[in-house]
Design an enzyme around this catalytic site. Sequence first.
Site, PDB file in Angstrom:
ATOM      1  N   CYS A   1      39.633  15.003 100.271  1.00  0.00           N
ATOM      2  CA  CYS A   1      39.232  14.237  99.252  1.00  0.00           C
ATOM      3  C   CYS A   1      37.717  14.373  99.334  1.00  0.00           C
ATOM      4  O   CYS A   1      37.383  13.985  98.318  1.00  0.00           O
ATOM      5  CB  CYS A   1      39.501  12.719  99.582  1.00  0.00           C
ATOM      6  SG  CYS A   1      41.413  12.644  99.880  1.00  0.00           S
ATOM      7  N   HIS A   2      36.934  14.766 100.176  1.00  0.00           N
ATOM      8  CA  HIS A   2      35.630  14.775 100.335  1.00  0.00           C
ATOM      9  C   HIS A   2      34.942  16.025  99.125  1.00  0.00           C
ATOM     10  O   HIS A   2      33.747  15.864  98.915  1.00  0.00           O
ATOM     11  CB  HIS A   2      35.016  14.799 101.611  1.00  0.00           C
ATOM     12  CG  HIS A   2      35.356  16.110 102.469  1.00  0.00           C
ATOM     13  ND1 HIS A   2      36.670  16.158 103.046  1.00  0.00           N
ATOM     14  CD2 HIS A   2      34.951  17.130 102.233  1.00  0.00           C
ATOM     15  CE1 HIS A   2      36.714  17.626 103.434  1.00  0.00           C
ATOM     16  NE2 HIS A   2      35.686  18.244 103.017  1.00  0.00           N
TER      17      HIS A   2
ATOM     18  N   TYR B   1      36.374  14.285  89.523  1.00  0.00           N
ATOM     19  CA  TYR B   1      37.312  13.404  89.338  1.00  0.00           C
ATOM     20  C   TYR B   1      37.952  14.014  87.723  1.00  0.00           C
ATOM     21  O   TYR B   1      39.057  14.102  87.286  1.00  0.00           O
ATOM     22  CB  TYR B   1      36.973  12.100  89.251  1.00  0.00           C
ATOM     23  CG  TYR B   1      36.608  11.609  90.546  1.00  0.00           C
ATOM     24  CD1 TYR B   1      37.489  11.523  91.379  1.00  0.00           C
ATOM     25  CD2 TYR B   1      35.292  11.378  90.822  1.00  0.00           C
ATOM     26  CE1 TYR B   1      37.331  11.114  92.727  1.00  0.00           C
ATOM     27  CE2 TYR B   1      35.080  11.069  92.169  1.00  0.00           C
ATOM     28  CZ  TYR B   1      35.874  10.751  93.163  1.00  0.00           C
ATOM     29  OH  TYR B   1      35.560  10.481  94.386  1.00  0.00           O
TER      30      TYR B   1
ATOM     31  N   ASN C   1      43.785   6.359 100.416  1.00  0.00           N
ATOM     32  CA  ASN C   1      44.062   7.212 101.405  1.00  0.00           C
ATOM     33  C   ASN C   1      45.678   7.291 101.924  1.00  0.00           C
ATOM     34  O   ASN C   1      45.883   6.568 102.477  1.00  0.00           O
ATOM     35  CB  ASN C   1      43.246   6.706 102.508  1.00  0.00           C
ATOM     36  CG  ASN C   1      42.439   7.538 103.103  1.00  0.00           C
ATOM     37  OD1 ASN C   1      43.102   8.769 103.186  1.00  0.00           O
ATOM     38  ND2 ASN C   1      41.598   7.346 104.011  1.00  0.00           N
TER      39      ASN C   1
ATOM     40  N   GLU D   1      30.359  22.551 105.004  1.00  0.00           N
ATOM     41  CA  GLU D   1      31.159  23.687 104.452  1.00  0.00           C
ATOM     42  C   GLU D   1      30.225  24.781 103.478  1.00  0.00           C
ATOM     43  O   GLU D   1      30.792  25.519 102.892  1.00  0.00           O
ATOM     44  CB  GLU D   1      32.263  22.883 103.344  1.00  0.00           C
ATOM     45  CG  GLU D   1      33.196  21.984 104.152  1.00  0.00           C
ATOM     46  CD  GLU D   1      34.133  21.664 103.284  1.00  0.00           C
ATOM     47  OE1 GLU D   1      34.393  21.992 102.090  1.00  0.00           O
ATOM     48  OE2 GLU D   1      35.318  21.259 103.874  1.00  0.00           O
TER      49      GLU D   1
END
Length: 109
Positions: A64-65, A27, A49, A91
Amino acid sequence: MVFINMAFDEDVWELCRKIPRGKVSTYKGLADALDTKAYQAVGNAMNRNPRGAWTTSGSDVVPCHRVINSDGKIGGFAIGVEKKIGLLSREGVVIKDNKVDLKKYLFRF
DNA sequence: TCGAATGACAGCG
DNA sequence: CGCTGTCATTCGA
């Protein structure tokens, strides 16, 4: 590093999209890239969202993850931290004790 | 460890 | 219509 000045939220999402698969961002990184100090606003924008970004990482939505705390902790997630971990793990990002190795997976803008 | 700062949005008066 | 509180946070004392 300045981008198009939009509704703030769109800028955040835009940066999130730039995060390559297999890497994560913080962030603080997003806020810094946007030249803002409202770290909460960054996460808040995603929390709202934009358009159901709760699909797998291969979708055409904002991943966003891939955004976590500056400490590497997941922090929180709208649909659940477990889901977020699952996506990251999928991922290739290894999560240890709800934390990510920023030294290896932190993506810099 | 606790509090302040920062940006936007929802809820309430 | 205007103000306060909350939120996936971070930094400083």
